[in-house]
Write an enzyme that holds these catalytic residues in place. Structure first.
Site, PDB file in Angstrom:
ATOM      1  N   MET A 117       0.852  -1.187   0.000  1.00  0.00           N
ATOM      2  CA  MET A 117       0.000   0.000   0.000  1.00  0.00           C
ATOM      3  C   MET A 117       0.886   1.233   0.000  1.00  0.00           C
ATOM      4  SD  MET A 117      -2.894   1.362  -0.187  1.00  0.00           S
ATOM      5  CE  MET A 117      -3.168   3.131  -0.208  1.00  0.00           C
ATOM      6  N   GLU A 118       0.571   2.167  -0.907  1.00  0.00           N
ATOM      7  CA  GLU A 118       1.442   3.301  -1.226  1.00  0.00           C
ATOM      8  C   GLU A 118       1.289   4.502  -0.311  1.00  0.00           C
ATOM      9  OE1 GLU A 118      -2.278   3.738  -3.949  1.00  0.00           O
ATOM     10  OE2 GLU A 118      -1.006   2.098  -3.214  1.00  0.00           O
ATOM     11  N   GLU A 177       4.820   0.799  -6.154  1.00  0.00           N
ATOM     12  CA  GLU A 177       4.364   1.646  -5.039  1.00  0.00           C
ATOM     13  C   GLU A 177       4.989   3.033  -5.086  1.00  0.00           C
ATOM     14  OE1 GLU A 177       1.852   0.477  -3.414  1.00  0.00           O
ATOM     15  OE2 GLU A 177       2.136  -1.375  -4.539  1.00  0.00           O
ATOM     16  N   HIS A 196       3.316   5.424  -7.396  1.00  0.00           N
ATOM     17  CA  HIS A 196       2.112   6.008  -6.796  1.00  0.00           C
ATOM     18  C   HIS A 196       2.401   7.312  -6.054  1.00  0.00           C
ATOM     19  CE1 HIS A 196      -1.067   3.260  -7.694  1.00  0.00           C
ATOM     20  NE2 HIS A 196      -0.497   2.210  -7.124  1.00  0.00           N
TER      21      HIS A 196
END
Length: 915
Positions: free
Chosen positions: A352-353, A387, A390
């Site tokens: 998760m970025e 990631e 992002h």
């Protein structure tokens, strides 16, 4: 996958792929090779009165109040280890958190009601203050609306005034979850044995709609704000957040200092969306910081024994190189002074970025030199590149709403390929990653139950519908159409447009029209003539892609929507107007002297290509005689097109099978891997029938190869087809490990395939040995390999035992339940067991949506279709609704295809094994 529910409807405008401008664009992508002449080297506000008190329309917040900043105070009440106390019958772990928040917002339209989001929080003490004059505004009532809106409605005694800034204070408390979403606790082992010393940490993952479960907020992506965060945590732990730590000191209660707790204050974050908010409280330690510039420090946190052993160092080093590449390529610096990565034992996504605090599954970040597979290093670089992309696409510039999530995920998937190729050129994976992404997009986009890359706003409203957007269409079709656009307008023009897009929407939100507009600006500046929006909306606002058919005898070219079965209707199109057949006569499409013609060189276009049978035969002959005259990517795509055209009944299945004959002399990995992926469909359809014998006997005849990827693929295929030498090698290596008192001499790069094949050939003794190693290993990557291998056994009772283990969180973690059952379902001996198991235990496993696809991939009989349809009718499917719809469609396709092609496939394999 498409959204889960909503009434069927058609797009307002019918889909026309080949308009005048688009056919021009496609022709620029359709490059023809002739062997004789070519040397081959902000969301609209709802309609409301000036002062509104009614519930907002649909499930979107009104735009009368715009947040500016949050002051958030959180105290997760948990212990990092369970303390055993005499005469206490239950552990003393707590799973609660308390907090308060003050959100400042600007009133752009008078209203007597405040709407924001809150889900599962106990809210109290609401205080509204006019920040212009410091006067309080009395609250008359509060109400929490249930799913799907999750609105927290606060009614006021007087209207808020347009143009004034207000603040809302709320106290709240909630539960720390055991499943990895929202604010959750994660259990891990610190020590040499997995079950030795259990520790706990608390972390967050809030994408897409879980911030509202942690603090009350305006939980929509375009409602960005600055976050001022304070975390109170146990004194032996460390708190990490999006921004740098400003300071830390002991926690002070009304009766003095509490030595059990301390307070960590963070600098303000950049202006960002709520789903990017993150913090972690743990006893983890970090690598030495790596600084790609004087501005940014990068460090990676992990379990202390992992960081001490240096397992997090590669992640730190490669992240620094990737960040430098992106800063140079986009000409916009990373916007924070620190970048923290952390390897978590539990995470519902691969990573998760979160801006400034990127979280990863532990097995996707840690690398042990000399013990981990080199292929694992490739995976680590790829996921970090995704990631970190992002940080620009998603964090700096965010989509306005979730229907355009492809602007985040498509860009990150696209640019990560170039980043890895730049910083790790020895991997030589650029072409494979491009083709793998294309193949995955093509597979799901050939179903009528697919969804547009950018569906209408009204089709993506509920949280379940938003979750459904995170699929192969969003990630891989998104990347594919961006690559196609770059080819149409030129890479240089595309990059110029992207830089302007990032600069102009910095700290803001955009939709795809904004992107088209900035690419158009670059096109115009460079003297181009492409109408970007007109061309690209064709590919993003409706499902699917075309197959272009070229007749090299008369030069005719036409197109149609490619579907595995074109009798199915899609909710997104009016089928009678879906495509306009366009017939062209072009001399350059005619093979005048018997030469072959190849279209879509290097596969830049998002479409398949079919030819008349004579041109197919010339191309296949060229592949067998001198394949290097056809570009590498096209050698793979010719195989992929042939097999999928055969699945759609557009060419004979024997043509597809014949397209693999050149592989005996092919030395590159890409064509082999695409052939293996396509032959996997044949295995799934026929490994329970009499076709399986001749299909396995056909075997694999490979030349000696240098690439690790090709060697592993060859071993997988050879052992799965029962080649005695391969099975003997795998069982011998595994037996030596079992007899070695714990020393594993199996080369790390071969372990996954050796483990699987040894357990497939073995029995209880091998399985129990692998299970013990799975239980005791602290290496997450090794555990993943062993976990998948345990599903390879052919013993039904062992597979049933493994399925039962998934119901015990002490044996199989909840986050691993879906992957474990999926692995069992891939085994022909376990597929029916897994199907029965998920129906018997649906309430326990239903969060693993991908299970439906995994357990139904072999379905190809009317009986299986009936069972699947009954499952869809009798069970509460929730987020799995669309997965079942797609599985039903695919099963019907499989039934028809098997009935029409089984005899031809059997005859081909019998003929090949006899020759």
């Amino acid at each position: 996958m498409s959204k889960a529910t909503a009434a069927s409807k058609a797009l307002a405008a019918a889909f026309v792929v080949l308009t005048g401008s688009v056919i021009a664009g496609i022709i620029t992508m359709v490059i023809f090779y002739k062997t004789e002449i070519s040397p081959m080297n902000p969301t609209p506000r709802p309609t409301t009165p000036p002062t509104t008190t009614s519930l907002p329309p649909v499930f979107r917040l009104p735009r009368d109040l715009i947040p500016q900043s949050y002051e958030i105070f959180l105290q997760p009440d948990f212990y990092t280890k369970i303390i055993e106390v005499v005469n206490v019958t239950s552990p003393n772990q707590t799973m609660l958190f308390t907090g308060n928040s003050t959100v400042s917002f600007h009133c752009v339209q008078g209203t007597r009601a405040i709407y924001l989001h809150s889900d599962g929080l106990a809210i109290s003490e609401p205080v509204v203050v006019n920040k212009n004059n410091s006067k309080k505004v009395a609250v008359s009532s509060t109400k929490n609306h249930e799913y799907p809106s999750n609105f927290l409605e606060i009614q006021l005694d007087e209207a808020l005034e347009q143009g004034v800034t207000y603040s809302l204070f709320l106290a709240f408390e909630g539960h720390i979850r055991q499943s990895p979403y929202a604010m959750f606790a994660s259990k891990y082992a610190e020590g040499p044995v997995f079950l030795s010393i259990h520790r706990f940490l608390v972390a967050t993952i809030l994408e897409p709609t879980y911030a509202r479960k942690v603090f009350p907020c305006f939980d929509e992506p375009d409602l960005k704000a600055v976050f001022h965060v304070t975390i109170v945590h146990r004194s032996e732990t460390q708190a990490l957040g999006n921004a740098e730590v400003k300071g830390s000191n002991p926690h002070t209660e009304s009766n003095g200092i509490d030595d059990d707790w301390k307070v960590t204050y963070f600098h303000p974050t950049p202006k960002m969306s709520t789903y990017l908010f993150a913090f972690v409280v743990s006893e983890f330690t970090s690598t030495e910081p790596s600084a790609p510039s004087d501005r940014v420090g990068i460090e990676t946190y992990a379990r202390p024994n992992a960081t001490r052993a240096g397992h997090a160092q590669y992640a730190t080093d490669v992240a620094a190189k990737i960040l430098q590449f992106y800063e140079s390529h986009f000409e916009i610096n990373y916007q924070q002074q620190k970048l923290t990565q952390i390897a978590l034992p539990d995470l519902r996504a691969e990573a998760m970025e979160n801006w400034g605090l990127v979280t990863y599954k532990e097995g996707r970040l840690l690398y042990e030199e000399g013990a981990s597979s080199p292929l694992h290093k490739e995976d680590i670089a790829s996921i970090i590149a995704h990631e970190l992309a992002h940080q620009w696409f998603g964090n700096l510039v965010t989509m306005k709403w979730w229907n355009d999530i492809w602007l985040n995920e498509g860009f990150a998937t696209y640019f990560s390929i170039f980043a890895v190729d730049q910083v790790e050129p020895s991997f030589q994976l650029k072409e494979w990653h491009i083709m793998s992404n294309l193949h995955r997009a093509f597979e799901d986009d050939a179903l009528a139950s697919s969804h547009p890359l950018s569906p209408p706003l009204e089709d993506v409203q509920w949280p379940a519908e938003i979750e459904g957007m995170f699929d192969s269409i969003t990630y891989f079709k998104g990347a594919a159409v961006l690559r196609m656009l770059a080819d149409i307008v030129s890479e240089g023009t595309f990059t110029k447009g992207i830089k302007m897009y990032l600069s102009d929407f910095k700290y803001g939100s955009a939709d795809q029209d904004d992107l088209w507009g900035h690419i158009q600006k670059a096109v115009d500046q460079d003297g181009g003539r492409t109408d970007v929006a007109k061309v690209m909306n064709t590919w993003t606002k409706q499902i699917g892609y075309p197959v272009i058919t070229i007749n090299t005898t008369n030069g005719e070219i036409y197109q149609k929507h490619f579907l595995f079965n074109d009798t199915y209707e899609s909710k997104y199109v009016l089928r009678e107007h879906l495509f306009i057949t366009l017939v062209l006569q072009k001399d350059e499409f005619i093979s005048k002297k018997g030469e072959w013609i190849l279209a879509n060189v290097n596969c830049t276009g998002y479409f398949r290509v079919n030819y008349n049978s004579e041109n197919w035969e010339r191309l296949l002959t060229q592949l067998e005689t001198d394949p290097d005259k056809i570009p590498l990517m096209n050698r793979g795509q010719l195989v992929d097109d042939a097999f999928n055209l055969a699945r759609a009944e557009l060419v004979d299945v024997t043509l597809a099978l014949n397209s693999t004959r050149f592989l005996r002399d092919e030395r590159d990995f890409l064509p082999w891997k695409l052939a293996a992926k396509n032959l996997e469909y044949f295995v799934l359809m026929f490994d329970r029938s009499e076709v399986n014998g001749p299909m396995q006997a056909r075997g694999v005849k490979t030349s000696s190869r240098n690439a690790w990827h090709t060697q592993i693929l060859a071993i997988e295929v050879a052992c799965s087809n029962g080649l005695p030498e391969c099975v003997e090698m795998a069982t011998g290596m595994f037996a030596n490990w079992m007899a070695s008192n714990g020393t594993n001499h199996i080369p790390p790069i071969l372990r996954s395939v050796i483990y699987c094949q040894a357990l497939a050939a073995g029995g209880r003794e091998e399985w129990d040995f692998a299970w013990d190693k799975f239980q005791s290993s602290t290496d997450t990557a090794e555990r993943d390999q062993l976990g998948q291998a345990l599903a390879c056994t052919k013993k039904i009772w062992l597979l049933n035992r493994y399925l039962e283990y998934t119901l015990d969180p002490e044996k199989i973690r909840r986050m691993d339940v879906g992957p474990t059952i999926s692995s069992i379902a891939r085994n022909v001996a376990g597929q029916a067991l897994a199907w029965n198991f998920i129906r018997a235990h649906w309430t326990y496993v239903q969060d693993s949506v991908m299970l439906v696809d995994a357990v139904t991939r072999r379905f190809s009989t009317p009986f299986e279709l009936t069972e699947l349809e009954r499952f869809g009718e009798d069970y509460h499917l929730g987020a799995a609704t669309m997965a079942v719809v797609q599985a039903v469609e695919q099963t019907r396709v499989n039934i028809q295809w098997v009935s029409e092609n089984k005899d031809g496939v059997l005859q081909w394999f019998e003929s090949e094994t006899a020759s």
